[in-house]
Design a protein around this motif. Structure first.
Motif, PDB file in Angstrom:
ATOM      1  N   SER A   2     -39.681 -31.361  25.064  1.00 49.55           N
ATOM      2  CA  SER A   2     -39.373 -30.189  24.228  1.00 49.55           C
ATOM      3  C   SER A   2     -40.190 -28.971  24.648  1.00 49.55           C
ATOM      4  O   SER A   2     -39.710 -27.830  24.617  1.00 49.55           O
ATOM      5  CB  SER A   2     -39.648 -30.517  22.748  1.00 49.55           C
ATOM      6  OG  SER A   2     -38.797 -31.544  22.305  1.00 49.55           O
ATOM      7  N   VAL A   3     -41.454 -29.208  25.041  1.00 52.56           N
ATOM      8  CA  VAL A   3     -42.306 -28.111  25.510  1.00 52.56           C
ATOM      9  C   VAL A   3     -41.740 -27.526  26.796  1.00 52.56           C
ATOM     10  O   VAL A   3     -41.660 -26.297  26.957  1.00 52.56           O
ATOM     11  CB  VAL A   3     -43.754 -28.612  25.733  1.00 52.56           C
ATOM     12  CG1 VAL A   3     -44.585 -27.531  26.426  1.00 52.56           C
ATOM     13  CG2 VAL A   3     -44.392 -28.994  24.410  1.00 52.56           C
ATOM     14  N   PHE A   5     -38.634 -27.626  27.803  1.00 50.34           N
ATOM     15  CA  PHE A   5     -37.402 -26.931  27.430  1.00 50.34           C
ATOM     16  C   PHE A   5     -37.703 -25.543  26.867  1.00 50.34           C
ATOM     17  O   PHE A   5     -37.069 -24.542  27.238  1.00 50.34           O
ATOM     18  CB  PHE A   5     -36.652 -27.769  26.392  1.00 50.34           C
ATOM     19  CG  PHE A   5     -35.387 -27.136  25.884  1.00 50.34           C
ATOM     20  CD1 PHE A   5     -34.228 -27.158  26.617  1.00 50.34           C
ATOM     21  CD2 PHE A   5     -35.365 -26.510  24.635  1.00 50.34           C
ATOM     22  CE1 PHE A   5     -33.067 -26.570  26.148  1.00 50.34           C
ATOM     23  CE2 PHE A   5     -34.210 -25.920  24.152  1.00 50.34           C
ATOM     24  CZ  PHE A   5     -33.054 -25.961  24.917  1.00 50.34           C
ATOM     25  N   THR A   6     -38.691 -25.474  25.966  1.00 52.37           N
ATOM     26  CA  THR A   6     -39.064 -24.202  25.338  1.00 52.37           C
ATOM     27  C   THR A   6     -39.573 -23.206  26.370  1.00 52.37           C
ATOM     28  O   THR A   6     -39.228 -22.012  26.339  1.00 52.37           O
ATOM     29  CB  THR A   6     -40.142 -24.435  24.259  1.00 52.37           C
ATOM     30  OG1 THR A   6     -39.660 -25.397  23.311  1.00 52.37           O
ATOM     31  CG2 THR A   6     -40.470 -23.134  23.534  1.00 52.37           C
ATOM     32  N   LEU A   7     -40.392 -23.671  27.309  1.00 51.02           N
ATOM     33  CA  LEU A   7     -40.921 -22.794  28.350  1.00 51.02           C
ATOM     34  C   LEU A   7     -39.806 -22.286  29.263  1.00 51.02           C
ATOM     35  O   LEU A   7     -39.811 -21.126  29.687  1.00 51.02           O
ATOM     36  CB  LEU A   7     -41.980 -23.526  29.166  1.00 51.02           C
ATOM     37  CG  LEU A   7     -43.293 -23.854  28.432  1.00 51.02           C
ATOM     38  CD1 LEU A   7     -44.206 -24.698  29.312  1.00 51.02           C
ATOM     39  CD2 LEU A   7     -44.012 -22.568  28.014  1.00 51.02           C
ATOM     40  N   CYS A   8     -38.845 -23.143  29.552  1.00 46.65           N
ATOM     41  CA  CYS A   8     -37.743 -22.732  30.429  1.00 46.65           C
ATOM     42  C   CYS A   8     -36.875 -21.652  29.787  1.00 46.65           C
ATOM     43  O   CYS A   8     -36.295 -20.809  30.483  1.00 46.65           O
ATOM     44  CB  CYS A   8     -36.884 -23.944  30.786  1.00 46.65           C
ATOM     45  SG  CYS A   8     -37.683 -25.096  31.920  1.00 46.65           S
ATOM     46  N   ILE A   9     -36.779 -21.686  28.450  1.00 48.53           N
ATOM     47  CA  ILE A   9     -35.981 -20.680  27.746  1.00 48.53           C
ATOM     48  C   ILE A   9     -36.512 -19.268  28.012  1.00 48.53           C
ATOM     49  O   ILE A   9     -35.760 -18.292  28.034  1.00 48.53           O
ATOM     50  CB  ILE A   9     -35.960 -20.980  26.225  1.00 48.53           C
ATOM     51  CG1 ILE A   9     -35.157 -22.248  25.956  1.00 48.53           C
ATOM     52  CG2 ILE A   9     -35.370 -19.824  25.434  1.00 48.53           C
ATOM     53  CD1 ILE A   9     -35.142 -22.682  24.507  1.00 48.53           C
ATOM     54  N   LEU A  10     -37.824 -19.161  28.221  1.00 49.37           N
ATOM     55  CA  LEU A  10     -38.437 -17.852  28.468  1.00 49.37           C
ATOM     56  C   LEU A  10     -37.866 -17.174  29.702  1.00 49.37           C
ATOM     57  O   LEU A  10     -37.922 -15.954  29.836  1.00 49.37           O
ATOM     58  CB  LEU A  10     -39.960 -18.003  28.610  1.00 49.37           C
ATOM     59  CG  LEU A  10     -40.704 -18.576  27.388  1.00 49.37           C
ATOM     60  CD1 LEU A  10     -42.182 -18.758  27.715  1.00 49.37           C
ATOM     61  CD2 LEU A  10     -40.545 -17.656  26.182  1.00 49.37           C
TER      62      LEU A  10
END
Length: 274
Positions: A2-3, A5-10
């Motif tokens: 999940s971390v 995934f969240t970083l990739c969204i940036l």
């Protein structure tokens, strides 16, 4: 995960439509360059004012009042409901219990790993062939495979229910059947119904139509998954799996009689077909 995934969204840019609505032509040009879609620049600028003045109430009205949109809604809602009615979520959630009930000779944890590997292979096949073969053929074939595999699994549980001695010699059958089911499902019935949502509706009602479709289908999927456990105890596994088999058969027939082929067709051609 999940971390990550969240970083990739940036690093994911906003959509061109968003920048067009914000009158941010500089970022609009940049994101179109990054996506190698500069040919869309003029069209987006031309339709910018139209996008700003969209009437939500009119879009909802068009979804149900225009014949092609109404038929498109019927087609995608029904096929997505049938997708969840195939029992895929229920079987996935209860796979360990199914193997235990069936008395499988293979440990349920190992069986799930094997099934997961075959699911991946099934998902990899469709993107290669979907533009060559067409949506309808793949969907019909996939639904038929799911129908036969669920019928066979129901037959296994029925033989177990009546304590037929042949069961002792086919303890391996549930694993083979579920592998076949998931390969069939992930190669068509699990993919095509979602894909055609974006191809059936006109652009002004696509968001509304897809919202209605996904909400309806997932509510139905929730109901099937919730009822499955109680159904197993009340009437036995064979009745539940034969219900799933019948649903998959209906999906195949529905595809034959109601779903138009969208391969290589423009939105206008699809609307005329509807």
């Amino acid at each position: 995960m999940s971390v990550v995934f969240t970083l990739c969204i940036l690093f994911i840019p906003e959509t061109p439509i968003f920048y067009a609505l914000q009158d941010n032509d500089e970022d609009l040009k940049k994101v179109l360059q990054d996506l190698d879609r500069m040919d869309d620049m003029d069209e987006l600028l031309e339709t910018k004012e139209e996008l700003k003045t969209r009437d939500t109430k009119r879009e909802w009205k068009d979804l149900f009042s225009i014949r092609s949109n109404r038929k498109a809604l019927f087609v995608v809602v029904v096929i997505n409901i049938l997708q969840h009615g195939s029992g895929v979520m229920a079987v996935l959630f209860f796979s360990a219990a199914i193997f235990d009930m069936a008395g499988s000779s293979i440990p349920s944890s190992l069986a799930m790993i094997i099934i997961g590997c075959f699911q991946l292979s099934g998902s990899c096949v469709t993107p290669i062939f979907v533009e060559r073969v067409g949506r309808r053929i793949i969907l019909i074939t996939s639904s038929t495979i799911c129908c036969l595999s669920m019928f066979t699994l129901g037959l296994y549980f029925y033989l177990d229910y009546i304590e037929n001695p042949v069961i002792i010699h086919i303890k391996w059958l549930p694993l083979v059947v579920l592998i076949l089911f998931y390969v069939g499902y992930d190669s068509g019935l699990g993919i095509i119904p979602n894909a055609i949502i974006g191809e059936m509706f006109t652009s002004n009602v696509r968001s509304k139509g897809s919202s209605v479709t996904m909400t309806t289908s997932w509510l139905f999927g929730f109901a099937v998954s919730t009822a499955f456990g109680a159904l197993l105890e009340a009437v036995g596994g064979h009745v539940a799996f034969w219900f799933f088999s019948a649903t998959c058969a209906v999906a195949a027939l529905f595809t034959i009689f109601f779903i138009p082929e969208t391969k290589g067709k423009s939105l206008l051609e699809i609307q005329k077909a509807l």
